[in-house]
Design a protein around this motif. Sequence first.
Motif, mmCIF file in Angstrom:
data_model
loop_
_atom_site.group_PDB
_atom_site.id
_atom_site.type_symbol
_atom_site.label_atom_id
_atom_site.label_comp_id
_atom_site.label_asym_id
_atom_site.label_seq_id
_atom_site.Cartn_x
_atom_site.Cartn_y
_atom_site.Cartn_z
ATOM 1 N N GLU A 166 50.785 15.900 99.857
ATOM 2 C CA GLU A 166 51.306 14.584 99.482
ATOM 3 C C GLU A 166 50.612 13.476 100.270
ATOM 4 O O GLU A 166 50.318 12.408 99.730
ATOM 5 C CB GLU A 166 52.806 14.532 99.712
ATOM 6 N N SER A 167 50.327 13.723 101.541
ATOM 7 C CA SER A 167 49.684 12.719 102.381
ATOM 8 C C SER A 167 48.158 12.753 102.286
ATOM 9 O O SER A 167 47.486 11.949 102.918
ATOM 10 C CB SER A 167 50.115 12.886 103.841
ATOM 11 N N GLN A 168 47.629 13.714 101.518
ATOM 12 C CA GLN A 168 46.182 13.840 101.283
ATOM 13 C C GLN A 168 45.403 14.013 102.589
ATOM 14 O O GLN A 168 44.385 13.355 102.813
ATOM 15 C CB GLN A 168 45.670 12.625 100.502
ATOM 16 N N GLN A 169 45.880 14.944 103.427
ATOM 17 C CA GLN A 169 45.263 15.186 104.725
ATOM 18 C C GLN A 169 44.767 16.622 104.840
ATOM 19 O O GLN A 169 45.555 17.549 105.062
ATOM 20 C CB GLN A 169 46.246 14.872 105.848
ATOM 21 N N PRO A 170 43.461 16.856 104.697
ATOM 22 C CA PRO A 170 42.920 18.213 104.810
ATOM 23 C C PRO A 170 43.235 18.893 106.139
ATOM 24 O O PRO A 170 43.424 20.116 106.183
ATOM 25 C CB PRO A 170 41.409 17.998 104.645
ATOM 26 N N ALA A 171 43.301 18.119 107.230
ATOM 27 C CA ALA A 171 43.605 18.716 108.534
ATOM 28 C C ALA A 171 45.010 19.311 108.552
ATOM 29 O O ALA A 171 45.252 20.352 109.172
ATOM 30 C CB ALA A 171 43.463 17.680 109.649
ATOM 31 N N LEU A 172 45.938 18.665 107.859
ATOM 32 C CA LEU A 172 47.296 19.204 107.781
ATOM 33 C C LEU A 172 47.358 20.400 106.844
ATOM 34 O O LEU A 172 48.185 21.304 107.029
ATOM 35 C CB LEU A 172 48.274 18.119 107.322
ATOM 36 N N VAL A 173 46.476 20.441 105.844
ATOM 37 C CA VAL A 173 46.360 21.636 105.005
ATOM 38 C C VAL A 173 45.907 22.818 105.864
ATOM 39 O O VAL A 173 46.440 23.932 105.735
ATOM 40 C CB VAL A 173 45.377 21.406 103.839
ATOM 41 N N ALA A 174 44.942 22.585 106.745
ATOM 42 C CA ALA A 174 44.487 23.648 107.652
ATOM 43 C C ALA A 174 45.632 24.122 108.541
ATOM 44 O O ALA A 174 45.786 25.331 108.778
ATOM 45 C CB ALA A 174 43.322 23.149 108.504
ATOM 46 N N GLU A 175 46.453 23.186 109.039
ATOM 47 C CA GLU A 175 47.625 23.570 109.825
ATOM 48 C C GLU A 175 48.572 24.441 109.003
ATOM 49 O O GLU A 175 49.073 25.458 109.487
ATOM 50 C CB GLU A 175 48.392 22.324 110.280
ATOM 51 N N ALA A 176 48.823 24.038 107.765
ATOM 52 C CA ALA A 176 49.774 24.764 106.916
ATOM 53 C C ALA A 176 49.293 26.171 106.619
ATOM 54 O O ALA A 176 50.073 27.139 106.669
ATOM 55 C CB ALA A 176 49.995 23.995 105.610
ATOM 56 N N LEU A 177 48.017 26.328 106.289
ATOM 57 C CA LEU A 177 47.478 27.650 105.988
ATOM 58 C C LEU A 177 47.475 28.528 107.244
ATOM 59 O O LEU A 177 47.779 29.727 107.172
ATOM 60 C CB LEU A 177 46.072 27.528 105.408
ATOM 61 N N ALA A 178 47.153 27.928 108.389
ATOM 62 C CA ALA A 178 47.199 28.680 109.641
ATOM 63 C C ALA A 178 48.635 29.082 109.978
ATOM 64 O O ALA A 178 48.884 30.190 110.465
ATOM 65 C CB ALA A 178 46.597 27.843 110.775
ATOM 66 N N GLN A 179 49.566 28.186 109.711
ATOM 67 C CA GLN A 179 50.973 28.493 109.935
ATOM 68 C C GLN A 179 51.409 29.663 109.055
ATOM 69 O O GLN A 179 52.084 30.587 109.520
ATOM 70 C CB GLN A 179 51.840 27.272 109.648
ATOM 71 N N ALA A 180 51.015 29.643 107.784
ATOM 72 C CA ALA A 180 51.348 30.749 106.892
ATOM 73 C C ALA A 180 50.758 32.056 107.422
ATOM 74 O O ALA A 180 51.415 33.107 107.400
ATOM 75 C CB ALA A 180 50.824 30.469 105.488
ATOM 76 N N ALA A 181 49.527 31.990 107.917
ATOM 77 C CA ALA A 181 48.832 33.198 108.372
ATOM 78 C C ALA A 181 49.512 33.879 109.550
ATOM 79 O O ALA A 181 49.398 35.101 109.712
ATOM 80 C CB ALA A 181 47.387 32.856 108.737
ATOM 81 N N VAL A 182 50.246 33.119 110.366
ATOM 82 C CA VAL A 182 50.883 33.730 111.533
ATOM 83 C C VAL A 182 52.349 34.071 111.275
ATOM 84 O O VAL A 182 53.062 34.491 112.178
ATOM 85 C CB VAL A 182 50.747 32.848 112.794
ATOM 86 N N HIS A 183 52.787 33.906 110.028
ATOM 87 C CA HIS A 183 54.141 34.323 109.651
ATOM 88 C C HIS A 183 54.135 35.740 109.091
ATOM 89 O O HIS A 183 53.102 36.275 108.696
ATOM 90 C CB HIS A 183 54.739 33.363 108.622
#
Length: 302
Positions: A166-183
């Motif tokens: 929603e905020s159009q921030q690729p860096a936050l997309v990287a955070e989200a995917l990394a967060q998913a990966a450690v769940h």
Amino acid sequence: MATASIIKLQATQQPEYYRHGINQGTTDKVSALLQKNHDTHHIFFNHDGFHNHIAHHLLTLWALRATDGELQQAYDSNASYQRPPGPLDQSIVTDMHDPAKFTRHLGNERHYHAFMIFFQDQISKSSTPQVINHYLLAGTEQADDLLHRLFGGFLHPLIHLGFALESQQPALVAEALAQAAVHSASMSPFFLRAEQAARDRADEPCSKTIAELLDEIHADPEMRAAPRWSDGNKLRDGVMGRAAEKMVSYTSQYRVEPDELERKTAEMVNAVAYYTAGAQREGYVRKYDFYFSKPPQTRADR
């Protein structure tokens, strides 16, 4: 310009439902605070998997036209108990380019920093849509696994990805995917069974609405008895632990066709209002579940 490692919001690029009058100065302020969080904090504030909510909090306040002081106060309050992302092992980032080695590092919160750098690199080399399509939506074993992890931790990776897009921030997309990966991928068996059950129902004329299914679940004594106050995690130990097959039966009755996305989204918003308001009880203090209002210091949301 926003990049895979630089957070840069634009006051002129906002959905129409944000409060009007957000200025670029305040927008630069929230960008700087989000960048500081990105660079200096882990996605979990402790080793038990309790989530860092700074990005969600700041972006919501910004959308509501908060002042610089309000944004700073919110950041300081949340940052006081965060922890650093930990040292980066570049060899692990390199390993992640091998799908087998990528899988080996999944579910380990110690590798959040490495996963974030890995996804930043992937986005920089291609684009946000290409990375999301490849790592979440490709239908491969690797993509399905990460997609299931996106729903782990009470949906927090999915929430984070929503804010990022929603905020159009690729860096936050990287955070989200990394967060998913450690769940954990503990929800994977349920999703696979529900998807197969939905295919088996494909010949049924139409799916039920969310509100209809909620009413049926509420009237089902087995579902009502599944979660118990003594459960450490009422979703894992209760609903999934004692009534997983029933949940497969209910969830497989809901489908979204490609041409129904807008209508089903409106239906989902309506259902959220319905069950949030329905959870209140006259004579008691109004209380909202953390899915809708998340006080990070007072809720164990693993």
